[in-house]
Design a protein around this motif. Structure first.
Motif, mmCIF file in Angstrom:
data_model
loop_
_atom_site.group_PDB
_atom_site.id
_atom_site.type_symbol
_atom_site.label_atom_id
_atom_site.label_comp_id
_atom_site.label_asym_id
_atom_site.label_seq_id
_atom_site.Cartn_x
_atom_site.Cartn_y
_atom_site.Cartn_z
ATOM 1 N N MET A 44 -42.143 8.040 -55.382
ATOM 2 C CA MET A 44 -42.601 7.726 -54.033
ATOM 3 C C MET A 44 -41.759 6.579 -53.476
ATOM 4 O O MET A 44 -41.400 5.666 -54.220
ATOM 5 C CB MET A 44 -44.074 7.318 -54.033
ATOM 6 C CG MET A 44 -45.036 8.471 -54.019
ATOM 7 S SD MET A 44 -44.988 9.301 -52.420
ATOM 8 C CE MET A 44 -45.763 10.858 -52.869
ATOM 9 N N PRO A 45 -41.449 6.599 -52.169
ATOM 10 C CA PRO A 45 -41.829 7.595 -51.166
ATOM 11 C C PRO A 45 -40.713 8.577 -50.828
ATOM 12 O O PRO A 45 -40.615 9.063 -49.696
ATOM 13 C CB PRO A 45 -42.168 6.728 -49.958
ATOM 14 C CG PRO A 45 -41.202 5.584 -50.064
ATOM 15 C CD PRO A 45 -40.981 5.338 -51.534
ATOM 16 N N SER A 48 -34.856 7.519 -52.374
ATOM 17 C CA SER A 48 -34.403 6.228 -51.861
ATOM 18 C C SER A 48 -32.991 5.935 -52.364
ATOM 19 O O SER A 48 -32.481 6.625 -53.260
ATOM 20 C CB SER A 48 -35.346 5.127 -52.354
ATOM 21 O OG SER A 48 -35.214 4.997 -53.765
ATOM 22 N N GLY A 72 -40.806 12.936 -48.392
ATOM 23 C CA GLY A 72 -40.139 11.807 -47.751
ATOM 24 C C GLY A 72 -38.830 12.170 -47.076
ATOM 25 O O GLY A 72 -38.410 13.327 -47.036
ATOM 26 N N VAL A 78 -37.637 3.322 -46.214
ATOM 27 C CA VAL A 78 -38.686 3.507 -45.218
ATOM 28 C C VAL A 78 -39.538 2.250 -45.077
ATOM 29 O O VAL A 78 -39.578 1.389 -45.957
ATOM 30 C CB VAL A 78 -39.584 4.709 -45.571
ATOM 31 C CG1 VAL A 78 -38.754 5.976 -45.677
ATOM 32 C CG2 VAL A 78 -40.349 4.463 -46.861
ATOM 33 N N GLU A 82 -44.546 4.080 -43.068
ATOM 34 C CA GLU A 82 -44.010 5.430 -43.271
ATOM 35 C C GLU A 82 -44.173 5.859 -44.723
ATOM 36 O O GLU A 82 -44.541 7.000 -45.009
ATOM 37 C CB GLU A 82 -42.540 5.502 -42.869
ATOM 38 C CG GLU A 82 -41.957 6.908 -43.033
ATOM 39 C CD GLU A 82 -40.493 7.011 -42.646
ATOM 40 O OE1 GLU A 82 -39.878 8.065 -42.942
ATOM 41 O OE2 GLU A 82 -39.959 6.052 -42.049
ATOM 42 N N GLY A 83 -43.913 4.949 -45.651
ATOM 43 C CA GLY A 83 -44.081 5.273 -47.057
ATOM 44 C C GLY A 83 -45.515 5.623 -47.399
ATOM 45 O O GLY A 83 -45.772 6.557 -48.170
ATOM 46 N N VAL A 86 -46.202 9.155 -46.241
ATOM 47 C CA VAL A 86 -45.641 10.131 -47.181
ATOM 48 C C VAL A 86 -46.570 10.286 -48.384
ATOM 49 O O VAL A 86 -46.856 11.402 -48.834
ATOM 50 C CB VAL A 86 -44.235 9.701 -47.637
ATOM 51 C CG1 VAL A 86 -43.740 10.583 -48.785
ATOM 52 C CG2 VAL A 86 -43.247 9.744 -46.475
ATOM 53 N N PHE A 231 -42.026 -0.761 -48.756
ATOM 54 C CA PHE A 231 -43.093 0.062 -49.320
ATOM 55 C C PHE A 231 -43.589 -0.517 -50.640
ATOM 56 O O PHE A 231 -44.797 -0.602 -50.895
ATOM 57 C CB PHE A 231 -42.602 1.497 -49.524
ATOM 58 C CG PHE A 231 -43.587 2.370 -50.267
ATOM 59 C CD1 PHE A 231 -44.688 2.907 -49.613
ATOM 60 C CD2 PHE A 231 -43.415 2.646 -51.619
ATOM 61 C CE1 PHE A 231 -45.609 3.709 -50.297
ATOM 62 C CE2 PHE A 231 -44.324 3.438 -52.303
ATOM 63 C CZ PHE A 231 -45.414 3.964 -51.646
#
Length: 273
Positions: A44-45, A48, A72, A78, A82-83, A86, A231
């Motif tokens: 998550m998210p 990256s 994502g 993010v 936003e994270g 997701v 996040f």
């Protein structure tokens, strides 16, 4: 590989974004490298810069990386909001069963198919895979695919509501244990000691279920990188991501040693003798 900027979006231009269809379901998979296949399943998210960096390390170690886009925005750093969005969407997605202790997420069927597909494309003795966080234990269920030889579980987080849950159906767990014994295989796993999302109870449950086939590594909390993306700073707030967001890319660091052990594990299992 030079140092990357972990605070800026990663364009992923050194990966080939492919649309791969397994059993009628199509997903984008970022592919790069040569040699036996290793599946890198994002935390998550999403994919990256930290996840992409780990995939590049795998590629440079002599493997073909298959990095499926599961949730994502790919390559993005993010915001905390936003994270979180997701994360919420993944929790209610039909592909994941985030709160199921004795069930496997349906997406693992697709990932097992991807492992078979990647093995046919790349050859070699078999395939490796690492899951992280939300996907953390998927590599264990993927051992039901005969091509899978090298499973790594990094801070396996599911199920979210049971610290001792294993997020795999009991019959599948028994089949995996039988295969580990039959083929003399092992499972590598990593967590930080103070991780709130992958606690000691989960590793104890893995040890009970898999015996000495489970090799669990617990890193001290002070080995975690405190410089994290929004996040993680807002919603994780404990040492968590061993080889990505909380890794310290400096010699002598326990997280870098964990990375090196994982790469050596892949070499040992996937390089033809």
């Amino acid at each position: 590989m030079g140092k990357q900027d972990m605070h800026s979006d990663d364009p992923l231009t050194d990966f080939d974004p492919r649309e791969i269809t397994i059993d009628g379901v199509t997903k984008k998979v970022y592919v790069s490298g040569t040699g036996p296949a290793v599946l890198v399943m994002t935390e998550m998210p999403g994919i990256s810069p930290h996840v992409a960096r780990f995939s590049r390390w795998v590629r440079e170690a002599g493997f073909t990386v298959y990095m499926p886009s599961l949730f994502g925005r790919d390559g993005a750093v993010v915001s905390a909001d936003e994270g979180a969005d997701v994360f919420r969407r993944a929790c209610v997605s039909a592909e994941f069963r985030a709160f199921a202790a004795d069930e496997s997420s349906p997406v693992t069927l697709w990932l097992r198919g991807l492992a078979s597909f990647a093995h046919k494309e790349c050859g070699g003795p078999g395939v490796g895979a690492i899951g992280m966080c939300f996907t953390g234990n998927f590599a264990l269920t993927m051992m039901l695919e005969p091509a899978m030889l090298a499973p790594v579980l990094s801070q396996p987080t599911l199920p979210l509501n049971d610290p001792a849950g294993l997020h795999i159906a009991p019959d599948e767990l028994a089949a995996v244990r039988d295969r580990l014994d039959r083929d003399d295989l092992t499972v590598l796993a990593y967590r930080f000691s103070g991780d709130r999302f992958c606690q000691a109870q989960r590793f104890a449950a893995y040890s009970e279920a898999l015996g000495d086939r489970f090799i669990g590594r617990v890193l001290p909390d002070n080995a975690a990188n405190p410089d994290t993306a929004p996040f993680f700073t807002t919603h994780v707030a404990s040492p968590h991501s061993v080889v990505t967001a909380h890794l310290i890319d400096e010699e002598g660091q326990p997280t870098l040693a964990a990375r090196d052990e994982i790469l050596a594990f892949f070499r040992d299992r996937l390089t033809a003798q």
